[in-house]
Design an enzyme around this catalytic site. Structure first.
Site, PDB file in Angstrom:
ATOM      1  CG  HIS A  54      -2.054   0.878   1.269  1.00  0.00           C
ATOM      2  ND1 HIS A  54      -2.311   1.783   0.289  1.00  0.00           N
ATOM      3  CD2 HIS A  54      -3.034   1.072   2.203  1.00  0.00           C
ATOM      4  CE1 HIS A  54      -3.376   2.495   0.597  1.00  0.00           C
ATOM      5  NE2 HIS A  54      -3.844   2.083   1.768  1.00  0.00           N
ATOM      6  CG  HIS A  85      -4.523   1.089  -9.176  1.00  0.00           C
ATOM      7  ND1 HIS A  85      -5.816   0.992  -8.740  1.00  0.00           N
ATOM      8  CD2 HIS A  85      -3.860   1.839  -8.265  1.00  0.00           C
ATOM      9  CE1 HIS A  85      -5.925   1.669  -7.617  1.00  0.00           C
ATOM     10  NE2 HIS A  85      -4.753   2.192  -7.290  1.00  0.00           N
ATOM     11  CG  ASP A 111       2.578   4.101  -5.315  1.00  0.00           C
ATOM     12  OD1 ASP A 111       2.621   4.994  -4.470  1.00  0.00           O
ATOM     13  OD2 ASP A 111       1.700   3.228  -5.329  1.00  0.00           O
TER      14      ASP A 111
HETATM   15  N1  COA Z   1       4.015  -5.846 -13.683  1.00  0.00           N
HETATM   16  C1  COA Z   1       3.847  -6.910 -14.488  1.00  0.00           C
HETATM   17  N2  COA Z   1       2.705  -7.603 -14.592  1.00  0.00           N
HETATM   18  C2  COA Z   1       1.683  -7.189 -13.831  1.00  0.00           C
HETATM   19  C3  COA Z   1       1.793  -6.076 -12.986  1.00  0.00           C
HETATM   20  C4  COA Z   1       3.010  -5.404 -12.935  1.00  0.00           C
HETATM   21  N3  COA Z   1       3.178  -4.340 -12.141  1.00  0.00           N
HETATM   22  N4  COA Z   1       0.615  -5.903 -12.350  1.00  0.00           N
HETATM   23  C5  COA Z   1      -0.193  -6.864 -12.795  1.00  0.00           C
HETATM   24  N5  COA Z   1       0.450  -7.642 -13.682  1.00  0.00           N
HETATM   25  C6  COA Z   1      -0.114  -8.764 -14.446  1.00  0.00           C
HETATM   26  C7  COA Z   1      -0.339  -9.957 -13.538  1.00  0.00           C
HETATM   27  O1  COA Z   1       0.811 -10.785 -13.492  1.00  0.00           O
HETATM   28  C8  COA Z   1      -1.513 -10.598 -14.210  1.00  0.00           C
HETATM   29  O2  COA Z   1      -1.046 -11.282 -15.346  1.00  0.00           O
HETATM   30  P1  COA Z   1      -1.702 -12.696 -15.770  1.00  0.00           P
HETATM   31  O3  COA Z   1      -3.115 -12.356 -16.160  1.00  0.00           O
HETATM   32  O4  COA Z   1      -0.867 -13.172 -16.882  1.00  0.00           O
HETATM   33  O5  COA Z   1      -1.641 -13.561 -14.541  1.00  0.00           O
HETATM   34  C9  COA Z   1      -2.341  -9.420 -14.712  1.00  0.00           C
HETATM   35  O6  COA Z   1      -1.392  -8.376 -14.904  1.00  0.00           O
HETATM   36  C10 COA Z   1      -3.426  -8.972 -13.754  1.00  0.00           C
HETATM   37  O7  COA Z   1      -2.817  -8.692 -12.513  1.00  0.00           O
HETATM   38  P2  COA Z   1      -3.501  -8.869 -11.087  1.00  0.00           P
HETATM   39  O8  COA Z   1      -2.455  -9.269 -10.111  1.00  0.00           O
HETATM   40  O9  COA Z   1      -4.725  -9.715 -11.214  1.00  0.00           O
HETATM   41  O10 COA Z   1      -3.979  -7.406 -10.798  1.00  0.00           O
HETATM   42  P3  COA Z   1      -4.457  -6.889  -9.395  1.00  0.00           P
HETATM   43  O11 COA Z   1      -5.542  -5.933  -9.673  1.00  0.00           O
HETATM   44  O12 COA Z   1      -4.748  -7.985  -8.438  1.00  0.00           O
HETATM   45  O13 COA Z   1      -3.133  -6.176  -8.839  1.00  0.00           O
HETATM   46  C11 COA Z   1      -1.576  -4.560  -8.205  1.00  0.00           C
HETATM   47  C12 COA Z   1      -2.975  -4.829  -8.763  1.00  0.00           C
HETATM   48  C13 COA Z   1      -1.408  -3.061  -7.977  1.00  0.00           C
HETATM   49  C14 COA Z   1      -1.384  -5.269  -6.853  1.00  0.00           C
HETATM   50  C15 COA Z   1      -0.534  -5.071  -9.218  1.00  0.00           C
HETATM   51  O14 COA Z   1      -0.732  -4.419 -10.454  1.00  0.00           O
HETATM   52  C16 COA Z   1       0.891  -4.873  -8.738  1.00  0.00           C
HETATM   53  O15 COA Z   1       1.392  -5.703  -7.971  1.00  0.00           O
HETATM   54  N6  COA Z   1       1.558  -3.773  -9.157  1.00  0.00           N
HETATM   55  C17 COA Z   1       2.900  -3.463  -8.709  1.00  0.00           C
HETATM   56  C18 COA Z   1       2.887  -2.872  -7.302  1.00  0.00           C
HETATM   57  C19 COA Z   1       2.331  -1.456  -7.268  1.00  0.00           C
HETATM   58  O16 COA Z   1       2.708  -0.601  -8.057  1.00  0.00           O
HETATM   59  N7  COA Z   1       1.431  -1.194  -6.310  1.00  0.00           N
HETATM   60  C20 COA Z   1       0.896   0.138  -6.074  1.00  0.00           C
HETATM   61  C21 COA Z   1      -0.517   0.258  -6.481  1.00  0.00           C
HETATM   62  S1  COA Z   1      -1.066   1.927  -6.257  1.00  0.00           S
END
Ligand code: COA
Length: 443
Positions: free
Chosen positions: A269, A308, A364
């Site tokens: 977060h 996101h 971020d």
């Molecule tokens: N880099 C590479 N691939 C990513 C990614 C990233 N930052 N974020 C998501 N993906 C991919 C996942 O691997 C998944 O791929 P798949 O369908 O082949 O399995 C797909 O995109 C969907 O991702 P998912 O994990 O279901 O999305 P989510 O909504 O649960 O996750 C976050 C959202 C923010 C947790 C995720 O995008 C992430 O971990 N981002 C990096 C951390 C970050 O910047 N967090 C701050 C948010 S404000």
């Protein structure tokens, strides 16, 4: 004629149920309790780990349309607020629901400023932290401790008390945050200077040395103000949910805010911008970006600061920050990580992997680069997030307190453990009473 209902047939019994679809395309989870497999059956539950598709409240504070990249506080687009407003005005809007007129704004500014000082014992309390204590841990502990300084705060159903605690918390948060920073640097704490703006005073409490009055750089003061506006609320995220969930048992708002800070402390977060900076530093130069992209596409890494849960489009806050970064660099000098970030974004946004998954830079991705250029250590990043978010948490909390539909938060579970077993004296337990795998899982 079309009806706003959902017709569900339970194939176990052949019975059909009609469930109302309420405003906003919502069905009440409790309606499923009527769907039973027999007289003694508990009824159906909805199962939603991480509350992926469950609305827990009706809220008027913040609107997000993640597919279209829209963020509005109380109906006002974030772009307009970032361009035209200032943090204290935005905080007023978030907390009270309307923009203030001049008279109300003057009163509000005054009311916040007169609460910037903290009790001397809070200062002494903070002096007790270890020299290398994480500033976010200090903020968390100190805000929790503030509960003991304001016993009147427990009157949460009293409007005047809620207003007073709101002003106190918004007023004191920069002071406690700055004390935490000074503590970690081994520097004496600086008292608030109420002749300065909200962010100007914060910069003074952070960076003042021997000068009689600290003069904040207007560009940095403004940049911090914009950053504060962008972080002031984000509807039902993990920390807002913690605020509401803990607040639902009716503790005072200091205790609930401490819980929200604890939620924000986590790397998923409030710590994501630190992860983004670490990633950019690891990449080190533009020519190493393709190798990173390859690793990401192979599923070995995630691109920090990308993607996101809600935004499946460009995060509108990231757009504003990308531009703001250059204003800051005019004063601080260029943070070389910006060039890597922009090239990384360019390559990613043209790549099928990111396009297909709708992965765009989030807030971020750029905020850490700006904070770093301004001289903040990474441990301060979540603290800088917590200060403005306090306005959002308090607005969410006050909404929850006044909402007649809200009760103490109490989720259900699907129990998957053992059925009833009989206790046995220890010497008679020849066989382990827990399966080996269960024992290791439990630890
Ligand atoms: N880099 C590479 N691939 C990513 C990614 C990233 N930052 N974020 C998501 N993906 C991919 C996942 O691997 C998944 O791929 P798949 O369908 O082949 O399995 C797909 O995109 C969907 O991702 P998912 O994990 O279901 O999305 P989510 O909504 O649960 O996750 C976050 C959202 C923010 C947790 C995720 O995008 C992430 O971990 N981002 C990096 C951390 C970050 O910047 N967090 C701050 C948010 S404000």
């Amino acid at each position: 004629m079309a009806k706003n209902t959902l017709t569900v047939t339970d194939n176990r019994t052949g019975k059909t149920y009609e469930i109302p679809i309420e405003e906003g395309g919502v069905v009440r989870a409790a309606a499923f309790r009527d769907i039973k497999n027999g007289a003694d059956d508990f009824g159906l539950m909805t199962y939603d780990p991480a509350l992926f598709n469950t609305a827990v409240c009706r809220s008027r504070v913040t609107f997000i349309d993640g597919d279209r990249g829209i963020l509005r506080y109380r109906g006002y687009p974030i772009e307009q607020l970032a361009e035209e407003s200032n943090f204290l005005e935005t905080a007023y809007l978030i907390v009270k629901g309307e923009l203030p007129d001049q008279k109300h704004f003057r009163t509000w500014q005054h009311n916040i400023k007169i609460h910037t000082m903290v009790h001397e014992n809070i200062k002494r309390f903070m002096e007790g932290f270890r020299h290398d204590a994480h500033p976010m841990g200090m903020l968390l502990g100190t805000v929790g401790a503030m509960s003991t300084f304001y016993p009147d705060a427990k009157n949460i159903f009293d409007l005047e008390s809620r207003r007073l605690q709101t002003r106190r918390l918004i007023g004191k948060m920069p002071t406690v945050a700055a004390f935490a920073y000074r503590h970690s640097r081994g520097l004496p704490y600086v008292y608030p200077d109420n002749d300065l703006s909200y962010t100007g005073n914060f910069l003074s409490m952070l960076f003042k040395m021997t000068e009689l009055q600290y003069k904040p750089n207007p560009v940095l003061e403004h940049a911090l103000d914009v950053l504060f506006i962008l972080h002031a609320d984000h509807e039902q995220n993990c920390s807002a949910n913690a605020m509401r969930s803990v607040g639902s048992s009716s503790p005072d708002p200091y205790a609930a805010t401490a819980a929200a800070i604890a939620a924000l402390y986590g790397p998923l977060h409030g710590g994501a911008n630190e992860a983004a900076i670490n990633m950019l530093m690891e990449v080190g130069s533009k020519d190493r970006i393709p190798a990173l992209i390859k690793e990401v596409k192979a599923g070995e890494k995630k691109l920090n600061g990308f993607g996101h849960r809600v935004y499946k489009n460009y995060d509108p806050r990231a757009k504003i920050l990308k531009k703001l970064a250059y204003d800051v660099f005019e004063v601080t000098g260029r943070n070389p990580l910006i060039d890597i970030a922009i090239e990384l974004e360019r390559i990613a946004l043209e790549d099928e992997y990111f396009i297909k998954r709708k992965l765009y830079p989030n807030v971020d991705f750029y905020s850490g680069i700006i904070y770093q250029a301004m001289g903040f250590p990474m441990t301060m990043f979540p603290v800088l997030f917590a200060i403005p978010r306090t306005a959002g948490w308090l607005a969410q909390w006050a909404e929850m307190v006044r909402d007649p539909e809200q009760k103490i938060t109490r989720p259900r579970q699907v129990y998957i453990g053992e059925s009833e077993r009989q206790w046995m004296p220890i010497e008679k337990r020849a066989e382990p009473t827990m399966r080996e795998d269960a024992v290791s899982e439990a630890i």
